[in-house]
Design a protein around this motif. Structure first.
Motif, short mmCIF file in Angstrom:
data_model
loop_
_atom_site.label_atom_id
_atom_site.label_comp_id
_atom_site.label_asym_id
_atom_site.label_seq_id
_atom_site.Cartn_x
_atom_site.Cartn_y
_atom_site.Cartn_z
N ARG A 43 0.84 -1.20 0.00
CA ARG A 43 0.00 0.00 0.00
C ARG A 43 0.87 1.25 0.00
N PRO A 44 0.27 2.40 -0.32
CA PRO A 44 1.05 3.64 -0.30
C PRO A 44 1.61 3.93 1.09
N PHE A 45 2.83 4.45 1.12
CA PHE A 45 3.38 4.95 2.37
C PHE A 45 2.63 6.21 2.77
N THR A 46 2.53 6.43 4.08
CA THR A 46 2.03 7.68 4.63
C THR A 46 3.02 8.13 5.71
N LEU A 47 2.91 9.36 6.12
CA LEU A 47 3.82 9.84 7.15
C LEU A 47 3.59 9.15 8.50
N SER A 48 2.45 8.49 8.66
CA SER A 48 2.23 7.73 9.90
C SER A 48 3.10 6.47 9.94
N ASP A 49 3.77 6.15 8.84
CA ASP A 49 4.67 4.99 8.79
C ASP A 49 6.08 5.33 9.28
N VAL A 50 6.35 6.61 9.53
CA VAL A 50 7.72 7.02 9.88
C VAL A 50 8.21 6.30 11.12
N ASP A 51 7.46 6.34 12.21
CA ASP A 51 7.94 5.73 13.45
C ASP A 51 8.06 4.21 13.36
N PRO A 52 7.04 3.50 12.82
CA PRO A 52 7.21 2.05 12.70
C PRO A 52 8.39 1.67 11.79
N LEU A 53 8.58 2.38 10.68
CA LEU A 53 9.70 2.07 9.79
C LEU A 53 11.02 2.40 10.46
N HIS A 54 11.05 3.49 11.20
CA HIS A 54 12.26 3.85 11.94
C HIS A 54 12.64 2.74 12.92
N ARG A 55 11.66 2.17 13.60
CA ARG A 55 11.93 1.06 14.54
C ARG A 55 12.47 -0.16 13.79
N ILE A 56 11.91 -0.47 12.61
CA ILE A 56 12.38 -1.60 11.81
C ILE A 56 13.84 -1.40 11.40
N LEU A 57 14.16 -0.20 10.93
CA LEU A 57 15.51 0.08 10.42
C LEU A 57 16.54 0.22 11.54
N ALA A 58 16.09 0.41 12.78
CA ALA A 58 16.99 0.56 13.92
C ALA A 58 17.51 -0.78 14.44
N VAL A 59 16.92 -1.88 14.02
CA VAL A 59 17.33 -3.19 14.50
C VAL A 59 18.66 -3.58 13.85
N GLU A 60 19.58 -3.99 14.68
CA GLU A 60 20.92 -4.36 14.19
C GLU A 60 20.82 -5.44 13.11
N PRO A 118 19.26 4.81 10.37
CA PRO A 118 19.08 6.24 10.11
C PRO A 118 18.37 6.93 11.26
N GLU A 119 18.58 8.24 11.34
CA GLU A 119 17.83 9.06 12.27
C GLU A 119 16.38 9.13 11.80
N ARG A 120 15.47 9.48 12.71
CA ARG A 120 14.05 9.54 12.38
C ARG A 120 13.77 10.50 11.22
N ASP A 121 14.43 11.66 11.19
CA ASP A 121 14.16 12.63 10.13
C ASP A 121 14.58 12.08 8.76
N ARG A 122 15.59 11.23 8.72
CA ARG A 122 15.99 10.61 7.45
C ARG A 122 14.92 9.63 6.97
N VAL A 123 14.32 8.90 7.89
CA VAL A 123 13.23 7.98 7.53
C VAL A 123 12.04 8.78 7.00
N LEU A 164 3.09 -3.16 9.84
CA LEU A 164 4.07 -2.74 8.85
C LEU A 164 5.29 -3.65 8.96
N LEU A 165 5.68 -4.24 7.82
CA LEU A 165 6.82 -5.15 7.79
C LEU A 165 8.05 -4.51 7.18
N GLY A 166 7.87 -3.48 6.33
CA GLY A 166 9.00 -2.87 5.63
C GLY A 166 8.54 -2.25 4.33
#
Length: 176
Positions: free
Chosen positions: A14-31, A43-48, A77-79
């Protein structure tokens, strides 16, 4: 443009929305999630937020881009998954990234297949490529499973890669 939603057996693309920023940020923060990417550091949150905004713009400009990938069963959200225009080479790349708990379940392949099919059937693209880090054997298998062929080593995004490619299948009698 209205970004379409594509449904597969287990996924909603589905289309991305700005409400996906925090969940995607959490996904990308995992080592390890970005281990094979040109910039493996989370990445930092603002980069996401900029990444998501860029994808929305990419859809407007090219009529394709990355979708937010949700598990149909839960809506989690999976990615991301989808197609990306590469202006340096004027190629279209299929890309995917999933949260670690969803690795090894065939979901990347399912989403990549839907993206490739969308590119060929709805956009009429002649060729779609895939790029992987030479050590990312799992991603290489995903590209092979969707029908891509290894064409050789390449250099993208400032790193050595493997280049895969697939041409649009010929139309069958009666198709246009």
């Amino acid at each position: 443009m209205k970004i379409p939603t594509v449904t597969t057996a287990r996924l909603n693309l589905r289309p991305f929305t700005l409400s996906d920023v925090d969940p995607l940020h959490r996904i990308l923060a995992v080592e390890g999630v970005l281990r094979y990417f040109p910039t493996p550091d989370p990445p930092e949150r603002d980069r996401v937020e900029r990444l998501i905004a860029h994808q929305i713009e990419h859809w407007e400009e090219h009529e394709y881009g990355w979708w937010a990938v949700e598990l149909r069963e839960s809506g989690a959200l999976l990615g991301w998954n989808g197609l990306q225009f590469l202006p340096e080479t004027e190629e279209t790349e299929v890309g995917y990234l999933l949260a670690k708990p969803f690795w090894g379940q065939g979901l990347a392949t399912e989403g990549a297949q839907a993206s490739v099919q969308y590119g060929f059937e709805h956009l009429g693209l002649a060729t779609i490529i895939g790029i992987t880090h030479p050590e990312n054997v799992v991603s290489q298998h995903v590209l092979e499973k969707v029908g891509m062929t290894l064409t050789g080593p390449a250099h993208y995004f400032g790193m050595d890669c493997l280049h895969f490619s697939m041409d649009r299948p010929p139309l069958e009698a009666g198709e246009s």
